[in-house]
Design a protein around this motif. Structure first.
Motif, PDB file in Angstrom:
ATOM      1  N   ASN A 253      40.786  50.006  37.609  1.00 37.44           N
ATOM      2  CA  ASN A 253      39.901  48.932  38.049  1.00 37.44           C
ATOM      3  C   ASN A 253      39.988  47.774  37.055  1.00 37.44           C
ATOM      4  O   ASN A 253      39.700  47.934  35.876  1.00 37.44           O
ATOM      5  CB  ASN A 253      38.460  49.438  38.140  1.00 37.44           C
ATOM      6  CG  ASN A 253      37.432  48.356  38.405  1.00 37.44           C
ATOM      7  OD1 ASN A 253      36.374  48.347  37.790  1.00 37.44           O
ATOM      8  ND2 ASN A 253      37.707  47.451  39.317  1.00 37.44           N
ATOM      9  N   LEU A 254      40.420  46.609  37.561  1.00 35.64           N
ATOM     10  CA  LEU A 254      40.403  45.381  36.772  1.00 35.64           C
ATOM     11  C   LEU A 254      39.258  44.527  37.289  1.00 35.64           C
ATOM     12  O   LEU A 254      39.072  44.399  38.500  1.00 35.64           O
ATOM     13  CB  LEU A 254      41.729  44.628  36.905  1.00 35.64           C
ATOM     14  CG  LEU A 254      42.993  45.379  36.501  1.00 35.64           C
ATOM     15  CD1 LEU A 254      44.207  44.463  36.622  1.00 35.64           C
ATOM     16  CD2 LEU A 254      42.881  45.951  35.103  1.00 35.64           C
ATOM     17  N   HIS A 255      38.499  43.926  36.386  1.00 32.37           N
ATOM     18  CA  HIS A 255      37.317  43.165  36.766  1.00 32.37           C
ATOM     19  C   HIS A 255      37.078  42.030  35.783  1.00 32.37           C
ATOM     20  O   HIS A 255      37.740  41.906  34.759  1.00 32.37           O
ATOM     21  CB  HIS A 255      36.078  44.077  36.815  1.00 32.37           C
ATOM     22  CG  HIS A 255      35.677  44.580  35.458  1.00 32.37           C
ATOM     23  ND1 HIS A 255      34.811  43.892  34.643  1.00 32.37           N
ATOM     24  CD2 HIS A 255      36.048  45.686  34.770  1.00 32.37           C
ATOM     25  CE1 HIS A 255      34.651  44.564  33.508  1.00 32.37           C
ATOM     26  NE2 HIS A 255      35.390  45.654  33.560  1.00 32.37           N
ATOM     27  N   GLY A 256      36.116  41.218  36.114  1.00 34.67           N
ATOM     28  CA  GLY A 256      35.630  40.163  35.238  1.00 34.67           C
ATOM     29  C   GLY A 256      34.130  40.322  35.108  1.00 34.67           C
ATOM     30  O   GLY A 256      33.619  41.418  34.953  1.00 34.67           O
ATOM     31  N   HIS A 257      33.408  39.211  35.184  1.00 28.89           N
ATOM     32  CA  HIS A 257      31.957  39.116  35.265  1.00 28.89           C
ATOM     33  C   HIS A 257      31.205  39.484  33.989  1.00 28.89           C
ATOM     34  O   HIS A 257      30.222  38.845  33.654  1.00 28.89           O
ATOM     35  CB  HIS A 257      31.419  39.937  36.441  1.00 28.89           C
ATOM     36  CG  HIS A 257      29.949  39.762  36.677  1.00 28.89           C
ATOM     37  ND1 HIS A 257      29.417  38.560  37.091  1.00 28.89           N
ATOM     38  CD2 HIS A 257      28.907  40.627  36.564  1.00 28.89           C
ATOM     39  CE1 HIS A 257      28.107  38.699  37.227  1.00 28.89           C
ATOM     40  NE2 HIS A 257      27.777  39.929  36.913  1.00 28.89           N
ATOM     41  N   SER A 258      31.629  40.480  33.259  1.00 29.12           N
ATOM     42  CA  SER A 258      30.823  41.004  32.151  1.00 29.12           C
ATOM     43  C   SER A 258      31.039  40.265  30.830  1.00 29.12           C
ATOM     44  O   SER A 258      30.312  40.518  29.876  1.00 29.12           O
ATOM     45  CB  SER A 258      31.092  42.491  31.960  1.00 29.12           C
ATOM     46  OG  SER A 258      32.435  42.715  31.600  1.00 29.12           O
ATOM     47  N   HIS A 259      32.023  39.385  30.772  1.00 25.58           N
ATOM     48  CA  HIS A 259      32.267  38.578  29.565  1.00 25.58           C
ATOM     49  C   HIS A 259      32.377  39.431  28.308  1.00 25.58           C
ATOM     50  O   HIS A 259      31.821  39.099  27.266  1.00 25.58           O
ATOM     51  CB  HIS A 259      31.196  37.491  29.415  1.00 25.58           C
ATOM     52  CG  HIS A 259      31.240  36.486  30.510  1.00 25.58           C
ATOM     53  ND1 HIS A 259      31.889  35.283  30.377  1.00 25.58           N
ATOM     54  CD2 HIS A 259      30.741  36.504  31.775  1.00 25.58           C
ATOM     55  CE1 HIS A 259      31.775  34.598  31.508  1.00 25.58           C
ATOM     56  NE2 HIS A 259      31.097  35.327  32.374  1.00 25.58           N
TER      57      HIS A 259
END
Length: 176
Positions: A127-133
């Motif tokens: 799982n690759l994601h962003g949002h959480s900085h």
């Protein structure tokens, strides 16, 4: 053709310098540095998956200008700060909330948000994601690809997979 990943560029978003303490004196320098970092690694024939929060604040015309100035074929996974100006800008090869792709024989699940579990987790999917900085504790096979976790340039899957071994800040250079 290479495949690159990034997230949370927040072009034009004045909050980003304060909230995430990005090392730029002003928003114009921030945006110019991220564009230069992108174009330093991405070639015109490459694919870039931007996992959300591309821009917030600038006009639709400025968003389109930024998008035109970035190398590669660009795919957007929609983030919570991607408004009409980003979604309607010409230059996206695809726009979706979620995608499943394979890169280097690895199955990837892409979303702006980190998942607790995802399709194929038991069969090795990542799982690759962003949002959480870069503020979430990582779990196995899950990686934050945002600029606050990986640096101002898009990153390859090979570099993502070894990124947890890195001991330095992702902000290697702040010069545009």
């Amino acid at each position: 053709m290479a495949v690159w990943f990034t997230s949370d560029t927040h072009f034009g978003d004045p909050r980003i310098l304060r909230i995430d303490k990005r090392p730029y004196p002003d928003l114009a320098t921030h945006d110019a540095a991220l564009i230069a970092a992108w174009n330093a690694v991405v070639r015109p024939e490459d694919n870039v998956w931007h996992l959300g929060d591309f821009a917030l604040g600038p006009s639709a015309e400025r968003i389109a200008e930024i998008l035109r100035g970035l190398s590669g074929t660009k795919h957007l996974i929609i983030g919570n700060n991607d408004g009409a100006g980003t979604l309607q800008a010409h230059g996206w090869a695809s726009i979706a909330h979620y995608a499943e792709i394979s890169v280097d024989a690895r199955r990837l699940v892409l979303c702006h948000y980190a998942f607790r579990t995802w399709n194929g987790i038991g069969r090795g999917a990542i799982n690759l994601h962003g949002h959480s900085h870069n503020k979430l504790k990582p779990i196995p096979r899950q990686y934050d690809v945002g600029v606050d976790a990986q640096g101002p340039a898009p990153i390859s899957l090979a570099d993502i997979l070894v990124s947890r071994r890195r001991r330095t800040t992702p902000w290697v250079s702040v010069e545009p």
